[in-house]
Enzyme design. Structure first.
Site, short mmCIF file in Angstrom:
data_model
loop_
_atom_site.label_atom_id
_atom_site.label_comp_id
_atom_site.label_asym_id
_atom_site.label_seq_id
_atom_site.Cartn_x
_atom_site.Cartn_y
_atom_site.Cartn_z
N GLU A 162 -63.17 -5.31 42.74
CA GLU A 162 -63.91 -4.55 41.71
C GLU A 162 -65.17 -5.28 41.26
O GLU A 162 -65.32 -5.63 40.09
CB GLU A 162 -63.01 -4.27 40.50
N GLU A 360 -55.04 -0.62 44.54
CA GLU A 360 -54.46 -0.64 43.19
C GLU A 360 -54.39 0.78 42.69
O GLU A 360 -55.33 1.56 42.85
CB GLU A 360 -55.31 -1.44 42.18
#
Ligand code: BG6
Length: 459
Positions: A162, A360
């Site tokens: 991320e 995720e």
């Protein structure tokens, strides 16, 4: 209906070094910031209070096995491996990561390793962090060292987790150190992160390792309030800034022209060197990890921009709360399961259907101990969350999307940056006082699903 998944589908979960290891060696920005502003962290709990993976890695890997994981993602801590970011390698860290990697492989759990999950060594931040190109070079050296040390046994690498989050948190919205609010500096950080990524990919290719290299992006589909052109344009800009600012360089090898034009028109472009374009083109990945938690809903702005205010992405859109949206009331995030399908279809149709997996997905729950029944957290809500998302993932695969697996956030409840232990996500409940681990109902459900490579659900 039975939802069966392709052979060799990756079932597992994700975590990260700083969030689980404890026993810190090598200061990160988190250690530094917590020492100075503990009030910024939920209940004043800092990065030292973890599930102590550094001590318990062997028994924790047994738990992974009990959950029938065939794969598991964690990260290497740059600051543990190279405490000052650029100098000597710490032999204790090499031993630790060797043991973890070897044990995972021995237990039949494929290690997926991230090189950077928000944990900048403080020594690197002191020289400017991602704003400084020397840090890009230091990261590339660190990546190369990791490939040399562990690349014979780690076959799935991820340069960043991320990468937009440190940009947002550290340089736009004040929830990560160094708490700057400055778009141009944010754009520089994002740009240098892409260069660092590309340099790591280059080093990996040059070493002719046996595995593959990718990146993990939090892709948050941007849905417009309506099909009114103003709303659609607002959603397009949000998509450019938050998704395509990383997705396009890593999959297409270049930035979207309209993003560049937009930033140029507001004089927010980072300084570029002529050779950067070649480097970015070499950063194309083999495998994309997709983190998906919630959608982004936007509309055109209702009010004029204050020209004195700092330039922000929100100059181009307002966030939109869709009436009747499904919520996770325990975290305050919208739940929108079809988002996972929309991401996969977008990748299939607009990005050449890359090899990808859900790296995720998860449901944070505050005060989760209130759901304890007979000593175990009965998290039926999480089982529903997972199965609904998996059903949409399954639909994507049946329509040709190249999605190879599903990892949940997370394995054991872990420390989560400024939110510390506020939102619990694990398959396994952690008692922070005693370090006792107790498998939740969702852990049992996931173990059965992974074992059967399928699950049953009313359609
Ligand atoms: C993910 C991050 O986006 O969100 C994790 O990769 C983080 O590192 C997780 O822990 C949960 O965040 P939060 O704020 O709900 O605790």
């Amino acid at each position: 209906m039975k939802y069966a998944f392709p052979d060799n589908f990756w079932w597992g979960s994700a975590s990260s070094a700083l969030q689980t290891e404890g026993a810190r060696e090598g200061e990160t920005t988190w250690d530094y910031w917590f020492a100075r502003e503990p009030n910024r962290f939920h209940n004043g709990v800092g990065p030292q209070q973890t599930s102590t993976f550094y001590q318990h890695w062997k028994t924790d890997i047994q738990l992974l096995k009990q959950l029938n994981h065939n794969s598991f993602r964690t990260s290497i801590s740059w600051a543990r491996l190279i405490p000052d970011g650029i100098g000597e390698v710490n032999p204790d860290a090499v031993d630790f990561y060797n043991q973890v990697i070897d044990e995972l492989n021995e237990q039949g759990i494929t290690p997926f390793i991230t090189l950077f999950h928000f944990d900048m060594p403080m020594a690197m931040q002191e020289i400017g962090g991602w704003e400084n190109r020397d840090v890009v070079d230091a990261y590339a050296r660190y990546a190369q060292i990791c490939f040399e040390l562990f690349g014979d046994r780690v076959l799935h690498w991820f340069t960043f987790n991320e990468p937009i989050v440190p940009v947002e948190g550290g340089y736009l919205y004040d929830f990560h150190y160094p708490n700057v609010v400055d778009f141009r500096r944010a754009a520089t950080v994002a740009y240098h992160t892409v260069l660092a990524h590309a340099k790591a990919v280059q080093a990996y290719r040059a070493g002719h390792y046996a595995g593959e290299i990718g990146i993990v992006l939090n892709l948050t589909p941007s849905y417009p309030r309506s099909q009114n052109p103003a709303d659609v344009k607002a959603a397009h800009v949000a998509d450019l800034m938050f998704n395509r600012s990383f997705l396009d360089p890593v999959l297409r090898g270049e930035y979207p022209a309209d993003l560049v034009a937009l930033l140029k028109s507001y004089d927010q472009l980072p300084a570029c060197k002529p050779e950067d374009g070649f480097l970015i083109a070499e950063g194309k990945i083999d495998l994309l990890g997709i983190n998906y938690y919630q959608p982004r809903r936007v509309k055109c702005r209702d009010s004029a921009v204050n020209p004195q205010a700092p330039f922000m992405p929100e100059w181009f859109f307002d966030n939109y709360e869709m009436p009747g949206r499904k919520m996770n009331p325990h975290r305050g995030w919208e739940i929108y399961e079809p988002g996972i399908y929309d991401i996969l279809i977008n990748l299939r149709d607009n990005y050449g259907n890359p090899r990808c997996f859900i790296s995720e997905n998860g449901m944070g729950v505050e005060n989760e101990q209130r759901f304890i029944e007979n000593g175990q957290i009965n998290d039926q809500y999480r089982i529903e969350f997972i199965s609904e998302h998996l059903a949409w993932l399954h639909k994507g695969i049946s329509e040709g999307c190249n999605c190879l697996g599903y990892h949940m956030w997370t394995f054991i409840d872990n420390w989560s940056w400024c939110n510390a232990y506020k939102n619990r996500y694990g398959f396994i409940q952690l008692d922070l006082e005693t370090q006792k681990r107790t498998i939740k109902k969702s852990g049992e459900w996931f173990a059965a699903t992974a074992l059967n490579n399928s699950f049953e659900k009313e359609s």
